[in-house]
Motif scaffolding. Structure first.
Motif, PDB file in Angstrom:
ATOM      1  N   PHE A   1       0.843  -1.190   0.000  1.00  0.00           N
ATOM      2  CA  PHE A   1       0.000   0.000   0.000  1.00  0.00           C
ATOM      3  C   PHE A   1       0.881   1.244   0.000  1.00  0.00           C
ATOM      4  CE2 PHE A   1      -2.622  -3.400   1.669  1.00  0.00           C
ATOM      5  CZ  PHE A   1      -3.782  -3.238   0.932  1.00  0.00           C
ATOM      6  N   THR A   2       1.161   1.718  -1.187  1.00  0.00           N
ATOM      7  CA  THR A   2       2.076   2.834  -1.395  1.00  0.00           C
ATOM      8  C   THR A   2       1.441   3.833  -2.365  1.00  0.00           C
ATOM      9  OG1 THR A   2       3.147   1.702  -3.252  1.00  0.00           O
ATOM     10  CG2 THR A   2       4.098   1.352  -1.068  1.00  0.00           C
TER      11      THR A   2
ATOM     12  N   ASN B   1      -4.022   5.426   4.050  1.00  0.00           N
ATOM     13  CA  ASN B   1      -2.881   6.268   4.414  1.00  0.00           C
ATOM     14  C   ASN B   1      -1.623   5.844   3.680  1.00  0.00           C
ATOM     15  OD1 ASN B   1      -3.619   6.821   7.994  1.00  0.00           O
ATOM     16  ND2 ASN B   1      -4.379   7.855   6.165  1.00  0.00           N
ATOM     17  N   GLY B   2      -1.412   4.529   3.587  1.00  0.00           N
ATOM     18  CA  GLY B   2      -0.231   4.029   2.895  1.00  0.00           C
ATOM     19  C   GLY B   2      -0.198   4.429   1.437  1.00  0.00           C
ATOM     20  N   CYS B   3      -1.386   4.594   0.838  1.00  0.00           N
ATOM     21  CA  CYS B   3      -1.483   5.023  -0.557  1.00  0.00           C
ATOM     22  C   CYS B   3      -1.470   6.536  -0.698  1.00  0.00           C
ATOM     23  CB  CYS B   3      -2.744   4.449  -1.190  1.00  0.00           C
ATOM     24  SG  CYS B   3      -2.731   2.645  -1.335  1.00  0.00           S
ATOM     25  N   GLY B   4      -1.272   7.238   0.427  1.00  0.00           N
ATOM     26  CA  GLY B   4      -1.140   8.691   0.384  1.00  0.00           C
ATOM     27  C   GLY B   4      -2.440   9.452   0.521  1.00  0.00           C
ATOM     28  N   LEU B   5      -3.473   8.824   1.084  1.00  0.00           N
ATOM     29  CA  LEU B   5      -4.777   9.480   1.196  1.00  0.00           C
ATOM     30  C   LEU B   5      -5.064   9.911   2.634  1.00  0.00           C
ATOM     31  CD1 LEU B   5      -5.042   7.913  -1.527  1.00  0.00           C
ATOM     32  CD2 LEU B   5      -7.451   7.579  -0.953  1.00  0.00           C
ATOM     33  N   PRO B   6      -5.421  11.181   2.854  1.00  0.00           N
ATOM     34  CA  PRO B   6      -6.032  11.553   4.132  1.00  0.00           C
ATOM     35  C   PRO B   6      -7.377  10.837   4.244  1.00  0.00           C
ATOM     36  CG  PRO B   6      -5.429  13.486   2.829  1.00  0.00           C
ATOM     37  CD  PRO B   6      -5.333  12.309   1.922  1.00  0.00           C
TER      38      PRO B   6
ATOM     39  N   VAL C   1      -4.149  14.545  12.127  1.00  0.00           N
ATOM     40  CA  VAL C   1      -2.821  13.942  11.958  1.00  0.00           C
ATOM     41  C   VAL C   1      -2.816  13.155  10.650  1.00  0.00           C
ATOM     42  CG1 VAL C   1      -1.086  12.372  12.909  1.00  0.00           C
ATOM     43  CG2 VAL C   1      -2.391  13.862  14.440  1.00  0.00           C
ATOM     44  N   ASN C   2      -3.530  12.043  10.614  1.00  0.00           N
ATOM     45  CA  ASN C   2      -3.631  11.282   9.363  1.00  0.00           C
ATOM     46  C   ASN C   2      -5.034  11.310   8.773  1.00  0.00           C
ATOM     47  OD1 ASN C   2      -4.338   9.701  11.646  1.00  0.00           O
ATOM     48  ND2 ASN C   2      -4.090   7.809  10.495  1.00  0.00           N
ATOM     49  N   GLY C   3      -5.896  12.148   9.339  1.00  0.00           N
ATOM     50  CA  GLY C   3      -7.241  12.298   8.818  1.00  0.00           C
ATOM     51  C   GLY C   3      -8.062  13.226   9.687  1.00  0.00           C
TER      52      GLY C   3
ATOM     53  N   ALA D   1      -0.075  11.255   7.016  1.00  0.00           N
ATOM     54  CA  ALA D   1      -0.697   9.949   6.823  1.00  0.00           C
ATOM     55  C   ALA D   1       0.318   8.925   6.321  1.00  0.00           C
ATOM     56  CB  ALA D   1      -1.856  10.070   5.831  1.00  0.00           C
ATOM     57  N   LEU D   2       1.165   9.337   5.405  1.00  0.00           N
ATOM     58  CA  LEU D   2       2.215   8.447   4.922  1.00  0.00           C
ATOM     59  C   LEU D   2       3.153   8.038   6.043  1.00  0.00           C
ATOM     60  CD1 LEU D   2       3.032  10.200   1.530  1.00  0.00           C
ATOM     61  CD2 LEU D   2       2.131   7.884   1.803  1.00  0.00           C
ATOM     62  N   GLU D   3       3.490   8.982   6.920  1.00  0.00           N
ATOM     63  CA  GLU D   3       4.368   8.667   8.049  1.00  0.00           C
ATOM     64  C   GLU D   3       3.702   7.692   9.006  1.00  0.00           C
ATOM     65  OE1 GLU D   3       5.376  12.360   9.836  1.00  0.00           O
ATOM     66  OE2 GLU D   3       6.554  13.074   8.124  1.00  0.00           O
ATOM     67  N   VAL D   4       2.413   7.907   9.280  1.00  0.00           N
ATOM     68  CA  VAL D   4       1.674   7.004  10.162  1.00  0.00           C
ATOM     69  C   VAL D   4       1.677   5.587   9.603  1.00  0.00           C
ATOM     70  CG1 VAL D   4      -0.633   6.433  11.020  1.00  0.00           C
ATOM     71  CG2 VAL D   4       0.227   8.774  11.223  1.00  0.00           C
TER      72      VAL D   4
END
Length: 430
Positions: free
Chosen positions: A198-199, A319-324, A341-343, A375-378
Motif C-alpha cells: 500500500f504505497t 494512508n499508505g497510498c497517500g490518502l487523508p 494527523v492522518n485524517g 498519513a504516509l508517516e503514520v
C-alpha cells in the motif's frame, strides 16, 4: 504455533487480512488451520489452493471449522442430526489440532472467540499448551443474544493464557467483561499495514476512464457495504459537498447487504451520476483503486445493537497510498486515525459533520497536503514486521537467531517491550 481461523484468505475482510499478515511476517513460525468452505453459506472458497500454494507459511484446510450460519440448531428430532454432524466436525478439527501439537506446536491461537470457544474448553486440559485469543471487538459487543454471548466470551477468555486486543476500544470492552484482574493477560497489538504493497502511485488512466473520473477530485470508500461503515451518510454528505463543488466524484468499492439500498439512496439524493459503485475488486486491483482517490471516507458509527468498528484496517491502507481519511469516532477507529494527523475524525451519526470534513479536505490545500504527508508517516510506522514479532513473543515463540529488531513503536502498544502486556491507563502509548 497454530492459528485457527475461520476467516482467512482468499476470504476478504479485516480479520482475514490481519491473520494472513501475521503469518506472512512470522518466518514460518505460524501454521494456520483454515477451511476450504465458506462458513457463511457452505460454498467452496474460490482460489484457496492457489493462495496456499503461494503462501510463505503452512496452511492446513479442513472442509469447515464450524457449522455454517445457514445451518442453525433446529428443534426436535432434527436437532439430533445437527448435533451429530457438529460433533463429527469438532472431532475432525480436534484431530487436526492434535496433529499440530504432536509436530511441535506449543501455542494455539483462536481467531474467532465464540465459534472456537470449544477449542479452548477442550485443549486447556493439555499440559504445556499455551492458549491465546485474538479479539477484534464486535464479537463481544454485538449480538441479538448479548447475555449468552457475553457469558461464552467471558468463560472462554478467562481460560486463555493471553488475550490480544486490536484497539483501546477492544481493550476496554474486554476489561469490562472480565474485570481489572485480566489486565496482566492483555496485550494491545494494533493492526498494521503492508507498507510494501500500500504505497502512493499514479492513477491508472484506463481505470480513470472506465469510471469517468478524469479531471475530478475523488472521494473513495473501500469496505463492506453494511450499516456500521456509514456509507449511507457518506452519500448524503457527498450530495451536500458536490452541490457547490461540481468537480467532485465519489467512488464506492465493495459489496454487501446495503449495496442496492445505497444505489437507491444516491438516486434519491440526485447524485447517481456522480457516485460510482465499483463493486468488489480483486486483490490485485485493490491498491490501484485506492490510488484513484484523493480522500478516503468511511464515517463508521456504532449501531443500536452495539455493532461498531473494532479498528479499521482500511484507514491505514488508504494512508499508505497517500490518502487523508475521514473516519467516525465510534469504536476503535480513533486508534487508527488521529484527528488532523492522518485524517479528520467526525461524528459518524451527523451528516453535516461528515460533509464539513469532506469539504475542508477539498477546499484547504494546505490542510490536505499536511495531513497527506503525515498519513504516509503514520502508515510507515505501522508495518506488520514489528507487530508479528510482538505477537510471537506473547505466544512464547522464540525469535530466530539474527532476526532484525523492529523499529520503535512498530509492535505491541502501549509498551516499549513488544511482549509486555497492558498494565492499565497509566501507561503512555508509544
Amino acid at each position: 504455533m497454530l492459528l485457527i481461523a475461520n476467516n482467512f484468505p482468499p476470504i476478504r475482510g479485516g480479520s482475514a487480512s490481519v491473520y494472513a499478515a501475521l503469518a506472512r511476517h512470522a518466518g514460518g513460525r505460524i501454521g494456520v488451520l483454515a477451511s476450504r468452505l465458506n462458513y457463511v453459506d457452505g460454498l467452496p472458497i474460490i482460489g484457496w489452493r492457489e493462495h496456499d500454494r503461494l503462501a510463505p507459511y503452512p496452511v492446513q484446510r479442513l472442509a469447515l471449522l464450524r457449522t455454517t450460519l445457514a445451518e442453525q440448531p433446529p428443534r426436535g428430532l432434527r436437532r439430533l442430526g445437527f448435533l451429530a454432524r457438529d460433533a463429527m466436525l469438532r472431532l475432525r478439527v480436534a484431530t487436526a489440532i492434535l496433529g499440530h501439537v504432536a509436530r511441535g506446536s506449543r501455542t494455539l491461537c483462536i481467531g474467532e472467540l465464540l465459534a472456537s470457544s470449544w477449542v479452548v474448553a477442550l485443549f486447556r486440559w493439555l499440559p504445556g499448551l499455551r492458549l491465546v485469543a485474538y479479539v477484534h471487538g464486535e464479537e463481544i459487543t454485538t449480538s441479538p443474544e448479548a447475555d449468552a454471548v457475553q457469558r461464552t466470551g467471558r468463560r472462554t477468555l478467562a481460560r486463555c493464557d493471553a488475550i490480544v486486543v486490536v484497539s483501546r476500544f477492544t481493550l476496554a470492552a474486554v476489561e469490562q467483561l472480565l474485570g481489572s484482574a485480566a489486565r496482566s493477560r492483555l496485550c494491545l497489538i494494533e493492526n498494521g499495514v503492508d507498507t510494501g504493497r500500500f504505497t502512493p502511485g499514479p492513477r491508472q488512466p484506463a481505470l480513470m476512464g472506465f469510471y469517468g473520473l478524469e479531471g475530478c477530485f475523488v472521494f473513495v470508500s473501500v469496505c463492506r457495504l453494511v450499516e456500521k461503515k456509514g456509507i449511507d451518510h457518506s452519500i448524503r454528505a457527498f450530495a451536500e459537498v458536490v452541490r457547490t463543488r461540481p468537480d467532485c466524484r465519489y467512488l464506492v468499492v465493495g459489496t454487501g447487504a446495503q449495496a442496492e439500498e445505497l444505489r437507491a439512496l444516491a438516486a434519491e439524493m440526485g447524485v447517481a451520476d456522480k457516485v460510482v459503485f465499483a463493486g468488489e475488486v480483486s486483490e490485485e486491483e485493490l491498491v490501484a483503486h485506492y490510488r484513484l482517490g484523493d480522500v478516503f471516507v468511511m464515517p463508521n458509527r456504532r449501531l443500536a445493537n452495539g455493532d461498531t468498528e473494532g479498528f479499521g484496517l482500511v484507514f491505514l491502507e488508504a494512508n499508505g497510498c497517500g490518502l487523508p481519511v475521514v473516519a467516525g469516532r465510534d469504536g476503535g477507529s480513533t486508534d487508527a486515525v488521529k484527528d488532523e494527523v492522518n485524517g479528520l475524525v467526525v461524528n459518524g451519526h451527523a451528516v453535516a459533520d461528515i460533509a464539513g470534513a469532506m469539504a475542508r479536505l477539498h477546499d484547504d490545500r494546505a490542510l490536505y497536503e499536511r495531513i497527506r504527508l503525515q498519513a504516509l508517516e503514520v502508515a510507515q510506522r505501522a508495518g506488520w514486521e514489528g507487530k508479528a514479532r510482538a505477537f510471537l513473543a506473547l505466544c512464547g515463540v522464540e525469535e530466530e537467531p539474527g532476526a532484525v529488531k523492529a523499529a520503535p513503536g512498530s509492535g505491541a502498544l502501549p509498551a516499549g517491550n513488544a511482549a509486555t502486556p497492558h498494565r492499565g491507563p497509566d501507561r503512555s502509548p508509544v
